[in-house]
Design a protein around this motif. Sequence first.
Motif, PDB file in Angstrom:
ATOM      1  N   LEU A 170      31.391  50.708  19.880  1.00 38.08           N
ATOM      2  CA  LEU A 170      31.944  50.632  21.226  1.00 38.08           C
ATOM      3  C   LEU A 170      32.275  52.025  21.734  1.00 38.08           C
ATOM      4  N   LYS A 171      31.752  52.352  22.907  1.00 39.39           N
ATOM      5  CA  LYS A 171      31.971  53.678  23.489  1.00 39.39           C
ATOM      6  C   LYS A 171      32.948  53.645  24.663  1.00 39.39           C
ATOM      7  N   ALA A 172      32.959  52.545  25.420  1.00 36.74           N
ATOM      8  CA  ALA A 172      33.820  52.470  26.602  1.00 36.74           C
ATOM      9  C   ALA A 172      34.265  51.030  26.830  1.00 36.74           C
ATOM     10  N   VAL A 173      35.499  50.877  27.294  1.00 39.77           N
ATOM     11  CA  VAL A 173      36.047  49.545  27.493  1.00 39.77           C
ATOM     12  C   VAL A 173      37.017  49.573  28.671  1.00 39.77           C
ATOM     13  N   TYR A 174      37.040  48.480  29.424  1.00 40.40           N
ATOM     14  CA  TYR A 174      38.078  48.255  30.428  1.00 40.40           C
ATOM     15  C   TYR A 174      39.146  47.340  29.827  1.00 40.40           C
ATOM     16  N   ILE A 175      40.408  47.654  30.128  1.00 41.29           N
ATOM     17  CA  ILE A 175      41.522  46.831  29.681  1.00 41.29           C
ATOM     18  C   ILE A 175      42.494  46.633  30.848  1.00 41.29           C
ATOM     19  N   LYS A 176      43.332  45.622  30.720  1.00 37.41           N
ATOM     20  CA  LYS A 176      44.390  45.389  31.718  1.00 37.41           C
ATOM     21  C   LYS A 176      45.727  45.461  30.976  1.00 37.41           C
ATOM     22  N   PRO A 177      46.353  46.647  30.942  1.00 34.68           N
ATOM     23  CA  PRO A 177      47.605  46.794  30.201  1.00 34.68           C
ATOM     24  C   PRO A 177      48.639  45.748  30.607  1.00 34.68           C
TER      25      PRO A 177
ATOM     26  N   HIS B 167      39.404  52.451  30.279  1.00 33.68           N
ATOM     27  CA  HIS B 167      39.665  52.435  31.716  1.00 33.68           C
ATOM     28  C   HIS B 167      40.590  51.260  32.004  1.00 33.68           C
ATOM     29  N   ASP B 168      41.580  51.459  32.840  1.00 37.33           N
ATOM     30  CA  ASP B 168      42.558  50.416  33.138  1.00 37.33           C
ATOM     31  C   ASP B 168      42.230  49.678  34.428  1.00 37.33           C
ATOM     32  N   PHE B 169      42.300  48.348  34.373  1.00 37.81           N
ATOM     33  CA  PHE B 169      42.389  47.578  35.601  1.00 37.81           C
ATOM     34  C   PHE B 169      43.828  47.706  36.097  1.00 37.81           C
ATOM     35  N   PRO B 170      44.034  48.087  37.359  1.00 34.65           N
ATOM     36  CA  PRO B 170      45.390  48.322  37.858  1.00 34.65           C
ATOM     37  C   PRO B 170      46.100  47.025  38.235  1.00 34.65           C
TER      38      PRO B 170
ATOM     39  N   HIS C 248      37.929  42.656  39.943  1.00 40.97           N
ATOM     40  CA  HIS C 248      37.013  43.436  39.107  1.00 40.97           C
ATOM     41  C   HIS C 248      35.949  44.119  39.964  1.00 40.97           C
ATOM     42  N   SER C 249      35.379  43.363  40.878  1.00 45.80           N
ATOM     43  CA  SER C 249      34.293  43.879  41.703  1.00 45.80           C
ATOM     44  C   SER C 249      34.718  45.134  42.456  1.00 45.80           C
ATOM     45  N   GLU C 250      35.922  45.116  42.996  1.00 48.98           N
ATOM     46  CA  GLU C 250      36.408  46.269  43.750  1.00 48.98           C
ATOM     47  C   GLU C 250      36.538  47.504  42.860  1.00 48.98           C
ATOM     48  N   ILE C 251      37.007  47.307  41.645  1.00 48.49           N
ATOM     49  CA  ILE C 251      37.156  48.432  40.712  1.00 48.49           C
ATOM     50  C   ILE C 251      35.796  48.996  40.336  1.00 48.49           C
ATOM     51  N   TYR C 252      34.834  48.122  40.062  1.00 51.39           N
ATOM     52  CA  TYR C 252      33.492  48.590  39.697  1.00 51.39           C
ATOM     53  C   TYR C 252      32.856  49.372  40.843  1.00 51.39           C
ATOM     54  N   LYS C 253      33.035  48.895  42.056  1.00 53.31           N
ATOM     55  CA  LYS C 253      32.460  49.598  43.209  1.00 53.31           C
ATOM     56  C   LYS C 253      33.076  50.984  43.361  1.00 53.31           C
ATOM     57  N   GLN C 254      34.384  51.077  43.155  1.00 55.84           N
ATOM     58  CA  GLN C 254      35.055  52.375  43.230  1.00 55.84           C
ATOM     59  C   GLN C 254      34.544  53.331  42.159  1.00 55.84           C
ATOM     60  N   ALA C 255      34.148  52.778  41.010  1.00 52.13           N
ATOM     61  CA  ALA C 255      33.657  53.592  39.903  1.00 52.13           C
ATOM     62  C   ALA C 255      32.136  53.787  39.948  1.00 52.13           C
TER      63      ALA C 255
END
Length: 293
Positions: free
Chosen positions: A13-20, A68-71, A111-118
């Motif tokens: 695993l190289k990259a992951v999104y999480i929601k703290p 990467h954090d979901f806010p 999620h979609s909004e975060i992906y678009k921003q990234a």
Amino acid sequence: MKKATHHSEYLKLKAVYIKPAKNAFVSDIYLGEQWRELNYLSRPDFDSALEEYKTFQEYFLNNNIETHDFPFDNNVQIDSIYCRDASIATDFGMIICNMGKGGRINEPQSHSEIYKQANIPILGIIEAPGTLEGGDVAWLDSTTLVVGHTYRTNEEGIAQLKALLEPKGIDVVVAELPHYKGKNDVFHLMSILSPVDKDLVVVYSPLMPIKFRDELLNRGFELIEVPNEEFESMGCNVLVIAPRQCLMVAGNPKTKQLLEDAGCQVTTYKGEDISVKGGGGPTCLTRPMHRSY
């Protein structure tokens, strides 16, 4: 150069999104308003959840995994901590899900909004009446995705998933899951299946469809059988950060020993408030992105 892919559950695993927990649970008051309606076993303790999540998150940092954090998002509820479910990662772009649980209906858009921003591409969006949740899908290999037909993922959602992926050469295998505890229970495909290497999977066979279990055996998988007494404590929910390098909820010593006997390195975390009470183990708490060969 190492090749990167989204089509794996067990490569490095190289990259992951999480929601703290602080972004999902927000406060003790917020938890108190929502946990019953969302069918948690009991009310999570906010301070304990923050401590548990700190340890959980450190595991990724200590293994040099890009996180990467979901806010915080006022439009979603505490279940958003289980961020695997709202989207699916593919090499062709993200698939934005449509949740089968009413209280989670706004998570995919978040999620979609975060992906678009990234600047992460979107392959497609599952539309009503189709439902599809990320906990119901798992990659068996780079060209095979299994999807569970459950109360959270319906036939129309599966048809839309196939329409997105089959033209791109992906074989979508359907596993027909049983009723078990009914519509209000959290019962995903990954409640009974966790691939931990190219030829090794953790399973709970009593709730596994015969046809799909035979499919795993025919593909050459060795099955690690979770004992009955460790199913409800999420012994079958195993997150892999490299082949046979596993993370699981503490309290499943027999499954842990079986994994170690198969040559796996197993780390456990205390997850009473972030996992057990809400029914979401380490795979549920993460949206893995790319892995490398």
